[in-house]
Every structure is written in C-alpha cells, then in structure tokens.
Design a protein around this motif. Structure first.
Motif, short mmCIF file in Angstrom:
data_model
loop_
_atom_site.label_atom_id
_atom_site.label_comp_id
_atom_site.label_asym_id
_atom_site.label_seq_id
_atom_site.Cartn_x
_atom_site.Cartn_y
_atom_site.Cartn_z
N GLU A 70 50.76 15.41 28.45
CA GLU A 70 50.55 15.40 27.00
C GLU A 70 51.82 15.78 26.25
OE1 GLU A 70 47.44 17.03 23.61
OE2 GLU A 70 46.89 17.20 25.72
N ALA A 71 52.56 16.75 26.78
CA ALA A 71 53.82 17.14 26.13
C ALA A 71 54.82 15.99 26.16
CB ALA A 71 54.40 18.38 26.82
N ARG A 103 60.56 20.87 27.93
CA ARG A 103 61.77 21.09 27.13
C ARG A 103 61.65 20.26 25.85
NH1 ARG A 103 67.17 22.55 27.85
NH2 ARG A 103 67.09 22.47 30.11
N GLY A 104 61.89 20.94 24.72
CA GLY A 104 62.01 20.22 23.47
C GLY A 104 60.81 20.29 22.54
N LEU A 105 59.74 20.97 22.93
CA LEU A 105 58.61 21.14 22.01
C LEU A 105 58.77 22.44 21.26
CD1 LEU A 105 55.18 20.31 23.70
CD2 LEU A 105 56.48 18.96 22.07
N PRO A 130 66.59 29.52 27.32
CA PRO A 130 67.22 29.07 26.07
C PRO A 130 66.89 27.60 25.78
CG PRO A 130 68.82 30.13 27.54
CD PRO A 130 67.56 29.94 28.32
N ASP A 131 67.14 27.20 24.56
CA ASP A 131 67.08 25.78 24.15
C ASP A 131 65.71 25.13 24.31
OD1 ASP A 131 69.81 25.95 23.56
OD2 ASP A 131 70.33 25.46 25.64
N LEU A 132 64.66 25.83 23.90
CA LEU A 132 63.30 25.27 23.95
C LEU A 132 62.92 24.76 25.33
CD1 LEU A 132 63.04 23.38 20.53
CD2 LEU A 132 62.08 25.60 21.12
N LEU A 133 63.33 25.47 26.36
CA LEU A 133 62.94 25.14 27.72
C LEU A 133 61.99 26.23 28.21
CD1 LEU A 133 63.05 23.63 30.42
CD2 LEU A 133 65.13 24.92 30.95
N PHE A 134 60.79 25.82 28.57
CA PHE A 134 59.77 26.74 29.05
C PHE A 134 59.25 26.29 30.40
CE2 PHE A 134 59.73 26.94 24.46
CZ PHE A 134 59.70 28.30 24.21
N THR A 163 59.52 16.71 30.48
CA THR A 163 58.65 17.54 31.31
C THR A 163 58.82 17.18 32.77
OG1 THR A 163 56.76 16.02 31.30
CG2 THR A 163 56.91 17.57 29.46
N GLY A 164 58.29 18.02 33.61
CA GLY A 164 58.28 17.73 35.04
C GLY A 164 57.62 18.86 35.79
#
Length: 188
Positions: A56-57, A14-16, A37-41, A64-65
């Motif tokens: 790395e992210a 999230r957030g990249l 949504p919201d840069l969550l992949f 991340t998780g």
C-alpha cells in the motif's frame, strides 16, 4: 492464528510522511522498528501485515521492500524476550566502561556510563523502536571519526557514511576474519 501470521517480518518504507505512515501502521497492525534519517523507516509485524503495508505504501509513492529479517525485532511482538535477555546479559562477564571511551546506546544515542545501564538498554531495545537518526546525530555532535557496524550486514555503516560523509565507516561483515577485525580495532 496460523503459523504464517505468527512469523514476524521487517520491511522498509522510504519517502512517506509520518502522518500517512502512522495511518498505514495502524491499519496493518505494524510498528516502527527503526527510525532512520530521510524518511526511512523499518517497520515490523506479522509477515502478511508487513507485506500489505509495503504494497500500500508503494502505491502511495514510497519506496518499499522486505528485509531478510524474519522476526519483528524492535517491536512489541518481542516484549516477552526483554526480561530473559536482561537476565542473561546481567549474568555475563562485564568490564567497566573505560573513562577514555564514550559509549552510546544504539537505540537512542544516549550516553552510557555503566555496564548495568548498557545491558538494561540493550535488553529493552529488543522490543522497542531504535532511533538510529538520533544516534547518528549524537555521533555527529561528539565529533566521532570512525564507526564500526557490528551487523548483521553493512546497512548501518552505509547510513552512517551517508549521514556523516567525513568519517570512516566499516562493517564487521567486511572483514575476512575476526583477527582482521581485531587488528583494525587495535590500530585505530
């Protein structure tokens, strides 16, 4: 390939921004499994690769998780499962889609009009990314008032609630028995 490398895994980033994420996906041989949504992949791949990408992210400032899912669902790693799943779904008993109901494909928010189209899309999404953000947008445009997340877990219901705060969102896992779930569906 060792048995650890064959084990798939899902993680989240999230957030990249997408450019940075795409670089990490290529570097670590991973794929986007679910767009939210919201840069969550949600990302998938071999477990060591997913772990390395998440690490790395995180150093680049993302949250991340790892998810408890130990299979790289919605990625090309499951391509061989699509045809057998489609055959099994086609062999199952189906009911026509009610004219009073709107059925959307969870993978991309596309409206489904026939059971055969539903089974084809469902089988395909095993090895292709889910665009949950597009599905939520389609639900919003249709003016839906309730969402039932079939699981596992309750993550989709929570994301739907965050994206569409005026609707009622429930997760099937939140019901104590299947009878409780049936009663809720019947009375909604």
């Amino acid at each position: 390939m060792s048995s650890v490398e064959r084990v798939g895994r899902l993680g989240y980033v999230r957030g990249l921004d997408r450019i940075m994420l795409d670089r990490l996906l290529e570097k670590h041989h991973c794929e986007i499994a679910i767009r939210n949504p919201d840069l969550l992949f949600v990302i998938g791949g071999a477990e060591p690769d997913v772990i390395a990408l998440c690490d790395e992210a995180a150093t680049a400032g993302a949250r991340t998780g790892l998810l408890a899912v130990k299979i790289a669902s919605h990625t090309s790693r499951l391509a061989q499962a699509c045809a057998p799943l489609h055959q099994a779904l086609d062999a199952s008993k189906r009911f026509p889609i009610s004219a009073q109901r709107i059925l959307l494909a969870g993978g991309d928010g596309e409206r489904i009009f026939t059971a055969s189209r539903a089974t084809a899309k469902l089988a395909r999404q095993v090895a292709h990314p889910i665009d949950w953000a597009a599905t939520l947008t389609a639900l919003s445009e249709l003016g839906i008032t309730r969402v039932l997340d079939l699981g596992p877990g309750h993550a989709l219901a929570e994301m739907a609630q965050a994206f569409l705060p005026s609707i009622r969102c429930y997760a099937a896992d939140g019901f104590h028995t299947i009878e409780d779930l049936r009663n809720w569906v019947a009375h909604e």
